[in-house]
Design a protein around this motif. Structure first.
Motif, mmCIF file in Angstrom:
data_model
loop_
_atom_site.group_PDB
_atom_site.id
_atom_site.type_symbol
_atom_site.label_atom_id
_atom_site.label_comp_id
_atom_site.label_asym_id
_atom_site.label_seq_id
_atom_site.Cartn_x
_atom_site.Cartn_y
_atom_site.Cartn_z
ATOM 1 N N ALA A 127 -8.247 -52.081 -8.074
ATOM 2 C CA ALA A 127 -8.046 -50.892 -8.888
ATOM 3 C C ALA A 127 -7.928 -51.271 -10.358
ATOM 4 N N LYS A 128 -7.239 -52.367 -10.660
ATOM 5 C CA LYS A 128 -7.122 -52.837 -12.040
ATOM 6 C C LYS A 128 -8.485 -53.245 -12.597
ATOM 7 N N LEU A 130 -11.517 -52.206 -11.663
ATOM 8 C CA LEU A 130 -12.369 -51.040 -11.882
ATOM 9 C C LEU A 130 -11.924 -50.242 -13.094
ATOM 10 N N ARG A 131 -10.606 -50.090 -13.277
ATOM 11 C CA ARG A 131 -10.112 -49.380 -14.458
ATOM 12 C C ARG A 131 -10.455 -50.136 -15.736
ATOM 13 N N HIS A 132 -10.365 -51.467 -15.685
ATOM 14 C CA HIS A 132 -10.693 -52.269 -16.862
ATOM 15 C C HIS A 132 -12.168 -52.109 -17.234
ATOM 16 N N GLN A 134 -14.046 -49.558 -16.554
ATOM 17 C CA GLN A 134 -14.201 -48.209 -17.076
ATOM 18 C C GLN A 134 -13.734 -48.126 -18.532
ATOM 19 N N ASP A 135 -12.630 -48.781 -18.842
ATOM 20 C CA ASP A 135 -12.095 -48.738 -20.209
ATOM 21 C C ASP A 135 -12.973 -49.503 -21.190
ATOM 22 N N TYR A 157 -10.419 -46.116 -3.576
ATOM 23 C CA TYR A 157 -10.326 -46.478 -4.990
ATOM 24 C C TYR A 157 -10.585 -45.324 -5.954
ATOM 25 N N PHE A 160 -7.819 -43.885 -8.384
ATOM 26 C CA PHE A 160 -7.284 -44.719 -9.456
ATOM 27 C C PHE A 160 -8.116 -44.642 -10.739
ATOM 28 N N LEU A 161 -9.208 -43.900 -10.712
ATOM 29 C CA LEU A 161 -10.147 -43.890 -11.826
ATOM 30 C C LEU A 161 -10.255 -42.500 -12.448
ATOM 31 N N ARG A 162 -10.585 -42.466 -13.727
ATOM 32 C CA ARG A 162 -10.723 -41.188 -14.432
ATOM 33 C C ARG A 162 -12.032 -40.499 -14.048
ATOM 34 N N SER A 221 -8.756 -36.035 -5.737
ATOM 35 C CA SER A 221 -10.092 -36.607 -5.919
ATOM 36 C C SER A 221 -11.182 -35.610 -5.542
#
Length: 415
Positions: A127-128, A130-132, A134-135, A157, A160-162, A221
């Protein structure tokens, strides 16, 4: 952190992907990056590798692919395993293919559900990651796709994402009711758990992962759930209970909008068993979801895609009888003059071709030696209702011989 062993290295072959490779010494080192280059990224992670294949585009949308079970784990099968390899040619969005690091745990593991292991809190760490991504890439919209075990990951997952949309296909929802042999092997290897797989949730296991997608986890979601109506096991034990837990039932429509966050597509012409929809349907659907209005247009988009890409085959069966093989292929709507070409393969080598009419049994002349056999059935597709212009019709004249529907049988093992 454990050192990467020679045995782990022997499982890998990055050169076959013909992509630039970018190494990261640790998860923390990766999460500290300020930019991400196009190519394969390999993170040294808990004694194995966490790897993903990134295709960068100008788009602020991204398709993310999680792999299903590997078909085999012979010495010739190398990691990383990336699904969605046709996606870069089917969309202008960014594409991310994620390989499951759990496949490095043992050469006999073909499916690990991106659920980690003792000392490998993958669900938290992925999750970290994928978020990274995305950012760093300023991704505004992420569409997560996975079939079977990969569908479990897509559902897990997405929350956890926008602005994420999960597109699971014939997914496992509750791993504890999956095949005890396959699940048990994974749990023993990954978590040292030797009890009944169905009792795993109540065991005192360090770093125990989520093994069941519960309503509260995905409540916020957006989900497009793809389910093969002829996959009886997943239809009855995963799909219907999932809808029921969300407070919904299922009618007979191909596409049903259950809420403003849940749409299901239930096809009966994808082939019998645990088969995904035609690739063209999947990629066109995923591409449509990367667009700003993709979600809102689903009620019109999906029926059109389904009609345009639906496979005419309902079922293809290969049987071993009296030392030889018979095969039958059934079309949904036979058109009288349909001729079906059936090709028999032994160990993926073509050995014989016959032609029959829909629903007729065909017999191959070759004897059944030891090996793994399957048959592929093909039928010409009539594009007369699809061609819109004279130019399209002219083009179709040049491609008629190569335009067909196709379906494979299950494998028959001899010896």
């Amino acid at each position: 952190m454990l050192n990467i062993s020679d045995d782990i290295e022997s499982m890998r072959d990055l050169s076959r992907w013909e992509r630039p490779v970018h190494g990261h010494a640790s998860l923390d080192a990766f999460l500290a990056t300020k930019s991400l280059q196009d190519g394969i990224h390999a993170i040294a992670y808990r004694g194995v590798y966490l790897e993903f294949n990134l295709h960068r585009r100008a788009s602020k949308s991204m398709l993310v692919f999680f792999n299903a079970a590997l078909s085999s784990r012979t010495s010739d099968v190398k990691l990383p395993a990336f699904s969605g390899t046709r996606a870069p040619h089917a969309t202008d969005a960014c594409v991310l293919m994620v390989s499951d690091p759990g496949l490095y745990l043992d050469r006999d593991i073909r499916l690990a559900w991106y659920a980690g292991a003792s000392g490998m809190r993958l669900q938290e760490d992925m999750a970290k990651v994928l978020r990274h991504i995305q950012d760093v890439l300023s991704i505004a919209r992420m569409v997560l796709y996975g079939a079977s075990g990969g569908g479990f990951a897509a559902l897990y997952y997405a929350p956890f994402l926008r602005n994420a949309i999960a597109v699971p296909c014939n997914p496992q929802i509750n791993l504890l009711i999956y095949s005890p042999g396959i699940l048990g092997r994974y749990l023993r290897t990954a978590y040292g758990y030797k009890g009944a797989p169905s009792a795993f949730e109540s065991a005192d296991i360090p770093d125990r992962p989520t093994v069941r997608i519960r309503p509260e986890h995905v409540r916020g979601s957006r989900i497009v759930y793809l389910q093969n109506a002829l996959d009886a096991r997943h239809f009855n034990r995963e799909f219907l209970p999932f809808l029921h837990e969300q407070g919904f039932s299922r009618g007979r429509g191909v596409v049903e909008v259950h809420s403003d966050r849940l749409v299901s597509v239930c096809g009966d012409n994808w082939g019998e068993g645990h088969r995904a929809p035609p690739a063209k349907f999947v990629y066109d659907l995923l591409h449509s979801l990367t667009k700003t209005d993709g979600w809102d247009r689903l009620p019109e988009t999906i029926p059109a895609l389904y009609a345009r890409t639906a496979n005419r085959f309902r079922q293809v069966v290969l049987k071993l009888e009296n030392g030889g093989f018979t095969a039958q292929a059934v079309l949904h709507e036979p058109q009288g003059e349909d001729e079906i070409t059936m090709v028999l393969y032994r160990d993926d080598i073509e050995i014989e071709t016959i032609r029959v009419a829909s629903a007729e049994f065909g017999r191959f002349s070759c004897a059944a030696d030891n090996g793994r056999y399957r048959v592929t059935a093909r039928a010409a597709r009539d594009h007369s209702t699809e061609e819109k212009t004279w130019g399209d019709r002219l083009l179709s004249l040049f491609r008629t011989r190569n335009v067909f529907d196709e379906m494979r049988s299950r494998v028959v093992v001899v010896g």
